[in-house]
Scaffold this motif. Structure first.
Motif, PDB file in Angstrom:
ATOM      1  N   TYR A 256      40.668  53.952 106.815  1.00 21.35           N
ATOM      2  CA  TYR A 256      39.619  54.810 106.265  1.00 21.35           C
ATOM      3  C   TYR A 256      38.947  55.597 107.395  1.00 21.35           C
ATOM      4  CZ  TYR A 256      35.305  56.298 104.013  1.00 21.35           C
ATOM      5  OH  TYR A 256      34.261  57.051 103.542  1.00 21.35           O
ATOM      6  N   ILE A 257      38.670  56.890 107.126  1.00 23.28           N
ATOM      7  CA  ILE A 257      38.070  57.745 108.140  1.00 23.28           C
ATOM      8  C   ILE A 257      36.636  58.099 107.766  1.00 23.28           C
ATOM      9  CG2 ILE A 257      38.146  60.005 109.253  1.00 23.28           C
ATOM     10  CD1 ILE A 257      41.176  59.873 109.130  1.00 23.28           C
ATOM     11  N   TYR A 258      35.728  57.801 108.678  1.00 18.83           N
ATOM     12  CA  TYR A 258      34.326  58.195 108.553  1.00 18.83           C
ATOM     13  C   TYR A 258      34.149  59.460 109.377  1.00 18.83           C
ATOM     14  CZ  TYR A 258      29.242  58.154 109.220  1.00 18.83           C
ATOM     15  OH  TYR A 258      27.915  58.490 109.264  1.00 18.83           O
ATOM     16  N   GLU A 259      33.783  60.552 108.729  1.00 19.86           N
ATOM     17  CA  GLU A 259      33.636  61.825 109.423  1.00 19.86           C
ATOM     18  C   GLU A 259      32.224  61.969 109.972  1.00 19.86           C
ATOM     19  OE1 GLU A 259      35.136  65.227 107.410  1.00 19.86           O
ATOM     20  OE2 GLU A 259      36.840  64.146 106.552  1.00 19.86           O
ATOM     21  N   GLY A 260      32.134  62.233 111.254  1.00 20.48           N
ATOM     22  CA  GLY A 260      30.844  62.366 111.913  1.00 20.48           C
ATOM     23  C   GLY A 260      30.940  61.932 113.354  1.00 20.48           C
ATOM     24  N   GLU A 261      30.069  62.441 114.188  1.00 18.35           N
ATOM     25  CA  GLU A 261      30.102  62.128 115.611  1.00 18.35           C
ATOM     26  C   GLU A 261      29.610  60.711 115.898  1.00 18.35           C
ATOM     27  OE1 GLU A 261      31.268  63.583 118.232  1.00 18.35           O
ATOM     28  OE2 GLU A 261      31.973  65.366 117.178  1.00 18.35           O
ATOM     29  N   THR A 262      28.645  60.239 115.121  1.00 17.90           N
ATOM     30  CA  THR A 262      28.050  58.926 115.375  1.00 17.90           C
ATOM     31  C   THR A 262      28.268  58.005 114.183  1.00 17.90           C
ATOM     32  OG1 THR A 262      26.330  59.946 116.733  1.00 17.90           O
ATOM     33  CG2 THR A 262      25.944  57.686 115.988  1.00 17.90           C
ATOM     34  N   LEU A 263      28.792  56.833 114.459  1.00 18.90           N
ATOM     35  CA  LEU A 263      29.011  55.828 113.414  1.00 18.90           C
ATOM     36  C   LEU A 263      27.828  54.865 113.404  1.00 18.90           C
ATOM     37  CD1 LEU A 263      31.100  54.636 111.332  1.00 18.90           C
ATOM     38  CD2 LEU A 263      31.768  53.084 113.185  1.00 18.90           C
ATOM     39  N   PRO A 264      27.129  54.729 112.285  1.00 16.19           N
ATOM     40  CA  PRO A 264      25.991  53.796 112.229  1.00 16.19           C
ATOM     41  C   PRO A 264      26.427  52.376 112.608  1.00 16.19           C
ATOM     42  CG  PRO A 264      26.031  55.207 110.294  1.00 16.19           C
ATOM     43  CD  PRO A 264      27.324  55.446 111.017  1.00 16.19           C
ATOM     44  N   PRO A 265      25.652  51.677 113.431  1.00 16.23           N
ATOM     45  CA  PRO A 265      26.034  50.341 113.892  1.00 16.23           C
ATOM     46  C   PRO A 265      26.172  49.314 112.762  1.00 16.23           C
ATOM     47  CG  PRO A 265      23.760  50.834 114.476  1.00 16.23           C
ATOM     48  CD  PRO A 265      24.368  52.116 114.008  1.00 16.23           C
ATOM     49  N   ASP A 266      25.505  49.567 111.627  1.00 17.63           N
ATOM     50  CA  ASP A 266      25.579  48.638 110.503  1.00 17.63           C
ATOM     51  C   ASP A 266      26.526  49.132 109.410  1.00 17.63           C
ATOM     52  OD1 ASP A 266      24.072  50.793 109.732  1.00 17.63           O
ATOM     53  OD2 ASP A 266      22.525  49.622 108.705  1.00 17.63           O
ATOM     54  N   TYR A 267      27.377  50.103 109.759  1.00 17.89           N
ATOM     55  CA  TYR A 267      28.271  50.693 108.770  1.00 17.89           C
ATOM     56  C   TYR A 267      29.318  49.679 108.316  1.00 17.89           C
ATOM     57  CZ  TYR A 267      31.316  54.066 106.454  1.00 17.89           C
ATOM     58  OH  TYR A 267      32.066  54.743 105.525  1.00 17.89           O
ATOM     59  N   ILE A 268      29.593  49.669 107.009  1.00 17.59           N
ATOM     60  CA  ILE A 268      30.608  48.800 106.416  1.00 17.59           C
ATOM     61  C   ILE A 268      31.687  49.673 105.793  1.00 17.59           C
ATOM     62  CG2 ILE A 268      31.108  47.004 104.710  1.00 17.59           C
ATOM     63  CD1 ILE A 268      29.390  46.027 107.007  1.00 17.59           C
ATOM     64  N   CYS A 269      32.936  49.426 106.121  1.00 15.80           N
ATOM     65  CA  CYS A 269      34.042  50.203 105.573  1.00 15.80           C
ATOM     66  C   CYS A 269      34.080  50.028 104.051  1.00 15.80           C
ATOM     67  CB  CYS A 269      35.369  49.761 106.181  1.00 15.80           C
ATOM     68  SG  CYS A 269      36.803  50.632 105.491  1.00 15.80           S
ATOM     69  N   PRO A 270      34.119  51.126 103.293  1.00 14.68           N
ATOM     70  CA  PRO A 270      34.127  51.013 101.836  1.00 14.68           C
ATOM     71  C   PRO A 270      35.440  50.497 101.266  1.00 14.68           C
ATOM     72  CG  PRO A 270      34.384  53.294 102.487  1.00 14.68           C
ATOM     73  CD  PRO A 270      34.078  52.526 103.745  1.00 14.68           C
ATOM     74  N   ILE A 271      36.492  50.496 102.078  1.00 18.12           N
ATOM     75  CA  ILE A 271      37.795  50.035 101.597  1.00 18.12           C
ATOM     76  C   ILE A 271      38.030  48.560 101.903  1.00 18.12           C
ATOM     77  CG2 ILE A 271      40.293  50.386 101.692  1.00 18.12           C
ATOM     78  CD1 ILE A 271      38.722  52.689 100.419  1.00 18.12           C
ATOM     79  N   CYS A 272      37.983  48.193 103.189  1.00 15.78           N
ATOM     80  CA  CYS A 272      38.313  46.809 103.571  1.00 15.78           C
ATOM     81  C   CYS A 272      37.087  45.948 103.850  1.00 15.78           C
ATOM     82  CB  CYS A 272      39.251  46.791 104.773  1.00 15.78           C
ATOM     83  SG  CYS A 272      38.484  47.383 106.310  1.00 15.78           S
TER      84      CYS A 272
END
Length: 213
Positions: A187-203
């Motif tokens: 899964y690809i999250y588009e954006g320069e910065t990934l939030p540290p608490d981000y959870i992949c919506p797929i896995c």
């Protein structure tokens, strides 16, 4: 060795399910196919470490459904990139039970085959199961089956590490999108910065498994 030659082999995308300790388990495979017509038999190859493999070895039964082109990445991610040992993969999806008492997903699927195992073959990392078809059903005549090529080219999905056709080197090709890619499911999250608490919506994995593109 030309890995591109292997890309010319044709595969479908399926969910194989069985039961272990009273729990329904399942996984995504691209290895189910008909091997004989009299009797009607199918074969499926699954990694030894999968809960589904252990369940089939114990129960002697499995059910395979063919995914339609309308199958969501959420469904594929649930059954392809998560473990039945950790979650109930069937929760939240429409399912029913076949003639052998095996649960199977009956949404976003186009055909179903219920089988009794007749032979097994240990091939190292995987086990080949040959099952005689006890019951088959056409679930959706209008929707095309999802091929493995469609999954890769249209759905932009990756190959799970335990899949028979997994090739690590090829999963690191073409990084053209600005963003972050999950190393587990692709899964690809588009954006320069990934939030540290981000959870992949797929896995459902955390930000630590994402890599910068």
């Amino acid at each position: 060795m030309s890995f591109e030659a292997f890309n010319k082999l044709s595969y479908g995308l399926h969910i194989i399910s069985s039961v272990r300790g009273g729990r329904a388990v399942g996984c995504v495979v691209n290895t189910m196919g008909q091997v004989t017509s009299s009797p009607l038999q199918l074969s499926v190859t699954i990694h030894k470490d999968n809960e589904t493999t252990k369940a089939i070895l114990e129960s002697g039964k499995f059910t395979g459904v063919v995914l339609g082109q309308n199958a969501s990445m959420e469904l594929i991610g649930r059954f392809g990139f998560q473990s039945s040992a950790e979650i109930d993969k069937f929760e939240g999806y429409s399912w029913t039970v076949d003639c052998n008492g095996i649960s199977y997903i009956n949404e976003q699927t186009v055909a179903r085959f219920s089988c009794t195992v007749k032979k097994t073959l240990d091939i190292g990392t995987h086990i080949i199961f040959v099952g005689e078809v006890d019951e088959s059903e056409l679930l959706d005549a209008a929707t095309p089956s999802m091929t493995y090529q469609y999954y890769h080219l249209v759905k932009k999905g990756l190959t799970p590490p335990k899949a028979s056709s997994y090739r690590p080197a090829e999963e690191k090709e073409e990084k053209k999108v600005t963003g972050w890619r999950c190393k587990i499911c692709g899964y690809i999250y588009e954006g320069e910065t990934l939030p540290p608490d981000y959870i992949c919506p797929i896995c459902k994995k955390g930000a630590d498994v994402f890599e910068k593109l």
